[in-house]
Design a protein around this motif. Structure first.
Motif, PDB file in Angstrom:
ATOM      1  N   GLN A  65      -2.806 -41.049  21.834  1.00 19.52           N
ATOM      2  CA  GLN A  65      -3.692 -41.933  21.064  1.00 19.52           C
ATOM      3  C   GLN A  65      -4.118 -43.131  21.897  1.00 19.52           C
ATOM      4  OE1 GLN A  65      -0.808 -42.108  17.738  1.00 19.52           O
ATOM      5  NE2 GLN A  65      -2.626 -42.311  16.466  1.00 19.52           N
ATOM      6  N   ILE A  66      -3.102 -43.768  22.521  1.00 17.42           N
ATOM      7  CA  ILE A  66      -3.399 -44.955  23.335  1.00 17.42           C
ATOM      8  C   ILE A  66      -4.396 -44.594  24.439  1.00 17.42           C
ATOM      9  CG2 ILE A  66      -2.418 -46.558  25.017  1.00 17.42           C
ATOM     10  CD1 ILE A  66       0.113 -46.619  23.306  1.00 17.42           C
ATOM     11  N   ALA A  67      -4.137 -43.453  25.098  1.00 15.76           N
ATOM     12  CA  ALA A  67      -5.000 -43.057  26.215  1.00 15.76           C
ATOM     13  C   ALA A  67      -6.431 -42.836  25.735  1.00 15.76           C
ATOM     14  CB  ALA A  67      -4.453 -41.793  26.869  1.00 15.76           C
ATOM     15  N   ALA A  68      -6.582 -42.163  24.586  1.00 15.96           N
ATOM     16  CA  ALA A  68      -7.934 -41.865  24.102  1.00 15.96           C
ATOM     17  C   ALA A  68      -8.668 -43.153  23.732  1.00 15.96           C
ATOM     18  CB  ALA A  68      -7.863 -40.929  22.899  1.00 15.96           C
ATOM     19  N   ALA A 141      -4.138 -53.694  27.193  1.00 18.45           N
ATOM     20  CA  ALA A 141      -3.744 -53.724  28.602  1.00 18.45           C
ATOM     21  C   ALA A 141      -4.337 -52.547  29.365  1.00 18.45           C
ATOM     22  CB  ALA A 141      -2.228 -53.714  28.715  1.00 18.45           C
ATOM     23  N   HIS A 142      -4.238 -51.367  28.767  1.00 11.82           N
ATOM     24  CA  HIS A 142      -4.756 -50.179  29.456  1.00 11.82           C
ATOM     25  C   HIS A 142      -6.274 -50.221  29.579  1.00 11.82           C
ATOM     26  CE1 HIS A 142      -1.026 -47.401  28.945  1.00 11.82           C
ATOM     27  NE2 HIS A 142      -0.774 -48.509  29.612  1.00 11.82           N
ATOM     28  N   ALA A 143      -6.942 -50.653  28.506  1.00 17.04           N
ATOM     29  CA  ALA A 143      -8.405 -50.724  28.570  1.00 17.04           C
ATOM     30  C   ALA A 143      -8.828 -51.645  29.706  1.00 17.04           C
ATOM     31  CB  ALA A 143      -8.967 -51.220  27.242  1.00 17.04           C
ATOM     32  N   THR A 144      -8.059 -52.732  29.938  1.00 15.39           N
ATOM     33  CA  THR A 144      -8.442 -53.685  30.977  1.00 15.39           C
ATOM     34  C   THR A 144      -8.437 -53.038  32.358  1.00 15.39           C
ATOM     35  OG1 THR A 144      -7.497 -55.426  29.632  1.00 15.39           O
ATOM     36  CG2 THR A 144      -7.975 -55.953  31.924  1.00 15.39           C
ATOM     37  N   PHE A 145      -7.333 -52.342  32.707  1.00 15.38           N
ATOM     38  CA  PHE A 145      -7.359 -51.789  34.070  1.00 15.38           C
ATOM     39  C   PHE A 145      -8.195 -50.523  34.165  1.00 15.38           C
ATOM     40  CE2 PHE A 145      -4.594 -48.131  34.319  1.00 15.38           C
ATOM     41  CZ  PHE A 145      -3.599 -48.313  33.368  1.00 15.38           C
ATOM     42  N   CYS A 146      -8.332 -49.773  33.045  1.00 18.05           N
ATOM     43  CA  CYS A 146      -9.203 -48.591  33.090  1.00 18.05           C
ATOM     44  C   CYS A 146     -10.682 -48.982  33.258  1.00 18.05           C
ATOM     45  CB  CYS A 146      -9.047 -47.752  31.830  1.00 18.05           C
ATOM     46  SG  CYS A 146      -7.437 -46.966  31.723  1.00 18.05           S
ATOM     47  N   SER A 194     -16.364 -38.248  33.799  1.00 19.41           N
ATOM     48  CA  SER A 194     -15.247 -38.351  34.732  1.00 19.41           C
ATOM     49  C   SER A 194     -14.578 -39.719  34.635  1.00 19.41           C
ATOM     50  CB  SER A 194     -15.646 -38.005  36.165  1.00 19.41           C
ATOM     51  OG  SER A 194     -16.952 -38.371  36.431  1.00 19.41           O
ATOM     52  N   GLY A 195     -15.366 -40.771  34.351  1.00 18.16           N
ATOM     53  CA  GLY A 195     -14.762 -42.092  34.169  1.00 18.16           C
ATOM     54  C   GLY A 195     -13.803 -42.104  32.989  1.00 18.16           C
ATOM     55  N   TRP A 196     -14.221 -41.491  31.897  1.00 18.58           N
ATOM     56  CA  TRP A 196     -13.359 -41.453  30.721  1.00 18.58           C
ATOM     57  C   TRP A 196     -12.078 -40.684  31.017  1.00 18.58           C
ATOM     58  CZ3 TRP A 196     -10.958 -38.164  27.287  1.00 18.58           C
ATOM     59  CH2 TRP A 196     -10.565 -38.711  26.062  1.00 18.58           C
ATOM     60  N   LEU A 197     -12.246 -39.511  31.660  1.00 17.04           N
ATOM     61  CA  LEU A 197     -11.078 -38.690  31.978  1.00 17.04           C
ATOM     62  C   LEU A 197     -10.116 -39.435  32.898  1.00 17.04           C
ATOM     63  CD1 LEU A 197     -12.524 -35.119  32.457  1.00 17.04           C
ATOM     64  CD2 LEU A 197     -10.906 -35.889  30.740  1.00 17.04           C
ATOM     65  N   LEU A 198     -10.681 -40.137  33.870  1.00 21.54           N
ATOM     66  CA  LEU A 198      -9.849 -40.901  34.792  1.00 21.54           C
ATOM     67  C   LEU A 198      -9.068 -41.963  34.025  1.00 21.54           C
ATOM     68  CD1 LEU A 198      -9.184 -41.259  37.769  1.00 21.54           C
ATOM     69  CD2 LEU A 198     -11.041 -42.890  37.940  1.00 21.54           C
ATOM     70  N   GLY A 199      -9.757 -42.679  33.139  1.00 20.97           N
ATOM     71  CA  GLY A 199      -9.097 -43.693  32.332  1.00 20.97           C
ATOM     72  C   GLY A 199      -8.002 -43.087  31.470  1.00 20.97           C
ATOM     73  N   PHE A 200      -8.300 -41.953  30.874  1.00 20.00           N
ATOM     74  CA  PHE A 200      -7.348 -41.267  30.011  1.00 20.00           C
ATOM     75  C   PHE A 200      -6.079 -40.919  30.793  1.00 20.00           C
ATOM     76  CE2 PHE A 200      -5.661 -37.468  27.944  1.00 20.00           C
ATOM     77  CZ  PHE A 200      -5.671 -37.842  26.615  1.00 20.00           C
ATOM     78  N   THR A 201      -6.276 -40.336  31.983  1.00 19.84           N
ATOM     79  CA  THR A 201      -5.137 -39.936  32.801  1.00 19.84           C
ATOM     80  C   THR A 201      -4.302 -41.140  33.218  1.00 19.84           C
ATOM     81  OG1 THR A 201      -6.795 -38.494  33.760  1.00 19.84           O
ATOM     82  CG2 THR A 201      -4.593 -38.321  34.637  1.00 19.84           C
ATOM     83  N   LEU A 202      -4.993 -42.193  33.660  1.00 21.59           N
ATOM     84  CA  LEU A 202      -4.266 -43.362  34.150  1.00 21.59           C
ATOM     85  C   LEU A 202      -3.460 -44.007  33.030  1.00 21.59           C
ATOM     86  CD1 LEU A 202      -7.035 -44.823  36.434  1.00 21.59           C
ATOM     87  CD2 LEU A 202      -4.825 -43.951  37.169  1.00 21.59           C
ATOM     88  N   SER A 203      -4.050 -44.055  31.844  1.00 19.62           N
ATOM     89  CA  SER A 203      -3.346 -44.644  30.709  1.00 19.62           C
ATOM     90  C   SER A 203      -2.116 -43.805  30.364  1.00 19.62           C
ATOM     91  CB  SER A 203      -4.287 -44.730  29.510  1.00 19.62           C
ATOM     92  OG  SER A 203      -3.554 -44.907  28.327  1.00 19.62           O
TER      93      SER A 203
END
Lengths: 269, 317, 382
Positions: A65-68, A141-146, A194-203
């Motif tokens: 959930q957080i990642a999405a 926090a995750h949204a900030t670095f993503c 790809s940006g979204w997927l990258l953010g999702f993975t990193l989170s």
């Protein structure tokens, strides 16, 4: 030209180094014994155990959930930031802005985590928000670095975007906003995905920042894994790792195939 | 045909929703630019810049029992506002050997690991850049794939590999070699950093190397340079931006690394990220942790600037 | 300055002082920072014209075109189209369409969708859009390609789609930015005539930006030569080539031999110029606006010079000079001779190869006389 034996051998050894630990991890996830490193027969019991562990399942659901959510917030913010950086050549505070966008890329996790936690605590005592820490603070926090990662990906796509496509749309009667939705958005869509997927993975992957800003009862998957691993090697973590690796490998494979298929379309019309 | 195309006055423009929205916004003085900038700027100010300022502020406080566990900088006493700043945390950083040693050993470990990563990553990047076209994408994907699998799980995979009865030692056992002690040593930390950060080194190196015109190597060979000479005087200097960018991408996060030293390192492996973590979670000394973070920022600022310069050079070429 | 021979009054509106221009550019200047890309340009363009803006890179021709389309706003000056002031009007509200140098075909839409895009923005009924798209596809001979995506088309086909898309809204004025620039030479020649044909059929006013002078010469009704943000000369192709108004235009269009001279005789019906560079006097068979002893330039095209082995009579003892053939460039249809004059100057002379494999042709190291007619050259004061 160097066409000797050195490069192929060096590359092969490098790839072996990259993949051997992962392969052994996958193999031992099917091991019967609880001793992770001694082979004693094929079994899928650790997978069964995994799916009956409510703590792990709860953490996995929370992490997803957080990642999405954070990837989606980051997608919007990162795209806007990329548009500003690529399209607005000069504006007040541009250097500060571009620094703020790219710094989270290299900022050590411990600093980011600590800084955000201290901010949340200070905000709670002065503004009364956010109350306590949990999913909301982790998402922020995750949204900030993503955002930084999304911005980099979208920026590179935007900077080789042919501006005359947008001019052509406006020339044919489309307003700037209309042009953005009709022309710009569809063309940069692959970068957005790809940006979204990258953010999702990193989170999904983050342990350190989440540890700082999470509260009681909001342990993410990496936090649970970390505490398990700290106690020693446990075969159900192997099983979990195998599942994650399989999903990621499948995802990357599909993305690569899609990209290869879409390649001729990249030729600018 | 001719009459159909006679230039005519275009039909009256119907009011379309987008135009109307834009016009209304423009009336209140909101242009497209402001609209684009406002969200990311506000977000990054509040959640990136302000937090760093807060860290700095709290680093000037002292530990206190209660919530929050640090002293207030501003206090009102008898109608006067008092600002209390404590430099004790910073003084402690310089006088307590633990901190100085942790910084130095972080820099040492990060630097050594970066050099090893470069030595392993360069030939790989070069091999990929020189590979036939149809191979190149597959090899690149193989480099990127581990980067997308969980960082934590990759570190975990290494523990299974290097422990006392792990894969390596079992393999060595087949040849009758005594098991090696690898886990909980600095060696394991190096392996961990190299293993997890290798893709960050390879990608920028690949980007610079793949753009080099093969005619350059042919010209160099044509002018009488042997392959080794060509490498030293043509390839290496031209790939310098990639080397710097890749090295900084490994070095900067490695300095602040927490997971690798705490899972692979021994009790003697001092790294600043771990010190900060312990200061915060174990000692709940938030002001001290904040001071450690500020000092760490100072250490990484120069590498970050180097990285930005190198990155723009990588992109420009 | 060279005087034009008297002209018959015809239908060309720019020769009629009472004709009302369709596009009126008045004192337009465009500055980017401190640099003016376009400086104080005034230009009238008439209905159904095919007007070419010709210039090198950085001459301001593209900036001028972008101001007509509305992508740039003039720093000062006004642009009027069909009697309406368009200076501040946004590109999406102008009765003007543009064909882009890169074609700018939307890669995610097929040919039909590309052509229909502008019509949809006008909110036309679907049936009318379909009819109009079919009509345009027929016009550019791409009836069977409607469902293709741009990347599935050849360069020439993309160019035609871009043209059809720009024409779809029946603009009063079509702007074309290097419309043939991306095509190879052979295709470019074919397409040139097609473009003129379409323009004549539809009667739309075209403004074409190009750096290719051959293209401008064969397309245009009139050409505006641009240099460093200013219009150097406006005129019909023959005016520009045969009667250049300045040293810049003479050198920019085609090639020219240029010499410096001093006026020795200034009569209403003729002028005599002494040129040390040329090693002889120049007799010009018409009056020139100049003064005795004035320093000026005289330019002549290589094909207007003649070579001979025997000394020709000349005109009033002028217009004959002597030299040696230093080099010959054989181009098939003609040969380019480089003649080193006794004075040390080099002249470029072209001779049409009318005889096949001529054994009697003038060859290397031969001593030759160079001569020209009394109205062949242009006298230039700037």
């Amino acid at each position: 030209m160097r066409r000797g034996w050195f490069l192929p051998i060096a590359a092969s050894l490098g790839f072996a180094f990259l993949y051997a630990p992962i392969v052994s991890l996958v193999i031992f996830s099917f091991n019967e014994s609880k001793l992770v490193t001694v082979w004693s027969g094929f079994s899928t019991k650790w997978y069964g155990e995994l799916f009956s562990d409510p703590q792990l399942l709860g953490a996995a659901w929370l992490s997803l959930q957080i990642a999405a959510i954070s990837a989606s917030i980051a997608l919007v913010l990162g795209t806007l930031a990329a548009v500003a950086l690529v399209r607005f050549r000069r504006f007040k505070g541009r250097t500060l802005f571009s620094g703020m966008v790219s710094a989270p890329l290299v900022m050590p996790d411990v600093i980011t985590g600590l800084a955000l936690l201290l901010l949340f605590v200070a905000m709670e005592s002065t503004l009364g928000w956010p109350q306590g820490r949990g999913m909301l603070t982790i998402v922020i926090a995750h949204a900030t670095f993503c955002t930084a990662y999304v911005c980099v990906v979208v920026q590179s796509r935007l900077s080789d975007f042919d501006r005359s496509l947008e001019e052509a749309a406006m020339d044919l009667g489309a307003s700037p906003l209309r042009t953005f939705f009709d022309i710009t958005l569809p063309i940069i869509a692959p970068a957005l995905v790809s940006g979204w997927l990258l953010g999702f993975t990193l989170s999904l992957d983050d342990l350190v920042i989440a540890s700082f800003v999470s509260g009681p009862g909001s342990s993410t998957l990496p936090m649970v894994i970390f505490s398990k691993v700290k106690l020693g090697v446990s075969p159900d973590v192997n099983a979990l790792a195998t599942i994650i690796i399989a999903i990621v490998a499948l995802g990357v494979l599909i993305a690569t195939i899609l990209q290869l298929r879409a390649r001729p379309k990249k030729a600018r019309g | 045909m001719t009459t159909a195309h006679e230039p005519t006055i275009p039909p009256p423009r119907r009011l379309r929703p987008w135009n109307a929205v834009e016009r209304r916004l423009a009336k209140v003085g909101i242009s497209g630019r402001v609209l684009v900038l406002v969200a990311p700027v506000l977000w990054l100010l509040v959640f990136f810049l302000v937090p760093l300022a807060v860290v700095f502020g709290i680093s000037l406080a002292t530990k206190q029992f209660g919530r929050p566990p640090y002293s207030a900088l501003l206090s009102t006493e008898e109608g006067t506002v008092q600002l209390t700043l404590h430099l004790s945390n910073y003084i402690k950083l310089f006088t307590d050997n633990l901190y100085v040693a942790a910084y130095l050993s972080s820099i040492r470990i990060a630097a050594i690991a970066t050099v090893i990563t470069l030595l392993i990553g360069y030939p790989m990047a070069y091999a990929i850049a020189r590979a036939p076209d149809r191979w190149r994408n597959i090899l690149l994907m193989l480099v990127v794939l581990p980067f997308f699998t969980s960082f934590l799980l990759r570190v975990y995979a290494l523990t299974g590999f290097m422990r006392g009865n792990g894969v390596i030692n079992q393999f060595l056992g087949l040849f009758g070699i005594e098991p090696l002690v690898m886990m909980q040593t600095d060696f394991a930390v190096y392996v961990g950093i190299v293993y997890t950060y290798l893709p960050f080194m390879i990608l920028p190196l690949y980007t610079t190397l793949v753009k080099l015109d093969t005619a350059l190597f042919e010209a160099s060979a044509d002018l009488g340079a042997r392959p080794a000479r060509t490498f030293l005087s043509i390839t290496l200097p031209l790939s310098l931006p990639g080397i710097v960018a890749g090295s900084m991408l490994v070095f900067i996060p490695a300095i602040g690394e927490f997971v690798i030293p705490s899972l692979l390192g021994g009790p003697g492996t001092l790294m600043i990220g771990r010190v900060l973590w312990d200061e915060f979670f174990t000692n709940t000394n938030w002001p001290r942790a904040a001071a450690v973070a500020m000092a760490m920022l100072v250490v990484v600022v120069v590498p970050i600037m180097l990285l930005q310069r190198a990155q723009s050079a990588v992109v420009e070429k | 300055m060279a005087k034009k021979p008297p002209l018959a009054i015809d239908t060309r509106p720019w020769r009629d002082p009472k004709a009302k221009p369709f596009v009126r550019i008045r004192n337009v200047t465009k500055k980017f920072g401190d640099v003016s890309a376009v400086h104080d340009v005034s230009l009238d363009i008439y209905k159904s014209e095919l007007f070419c803006l010709l210039g090198g890179s950085g001459s301001g021709k593209s900036t001028l075109l972008r101001m007509l389309a509305g992508f740039e706003t003039p720093t000062s000056g006004t642009i009027e189209i069909d009697g309406q002031d368009m200076t501040q009007v946004a590109p999406y509200n102008r009765p003007v369409n543009m064909m882009f140098q890169s074609y700018a075909l939307f890669p995610h839409m097929n040919v039909e969708q590309n052509i229909a895009y502008g019509l949809k923005r006008d909110g036309l009924p679907r049936a009318e859009i379909a009819a109009r798209v079919a009509e345009l596809l027929a016009l550019v001979k791409l009836q069977d390609y409607g469902a293709r995506k741009p990347h599935q088309l050849s360069g020439g086909q993309r160019q035609r789609v871009a043209l059809a898309r720009a024409l779809a809204k029946r603009p009063k004025l079509l702007l074309l930015d290097e419309p043939l620039g991306a095509l190879d030479k052979k295709l470019r020649e074919e397409t040139q005539f097609e473009l003129v044909k379409i323009q004549e059929t539809l009667g739309v006013t075209f403004i074409v930006v190009t750096h290719d002078q051959e293209e401008a010469m064969s397309l245009a009704t009139r050409i505006g030569v641009m240099n460093q943000g200013e219009i150097a000369m406006i005129g019909e192709p023959t005016d520009i080539y045969e009667f250049p108004n300045s040293k810049f235009v003479a050198n920019f269009i085609g090639s020219a031999n240029m010499v410096e001279g001093v006026v020795t005789e200034d009569e209403p019906d003729h002028v005599r110029i002494r040129s040390a560079e040329l090693g002889c006097d120049i007799h010009v068979g018409h009056g020139v606006d100049c003064a005795p002893d004035q320093l000026l330039w005289w330019a002549i095209r290589p094909e207007k010079l003649h070579l001979s082995r025997d000394k020709p009579a000349g005109i009033h003892g002028a217009n004959v000079t002597h030299g040696m053939v230093e080099d010959i460039g054989y181009l098939g249809d003609m040969s380019v001779y480089q003649v080193l004059l006794d004075s040390g100057m080099r002249l470029r002379v072209t001779q049409t190869n009318t005889v096949r494999g001529n054994p009697d042709a003038i060859t290397w190291d031969e001593q030759v006389y160079v001569t020209w007619g009394d109205t062949s050259g242009s006298v230039l004061t700037v």
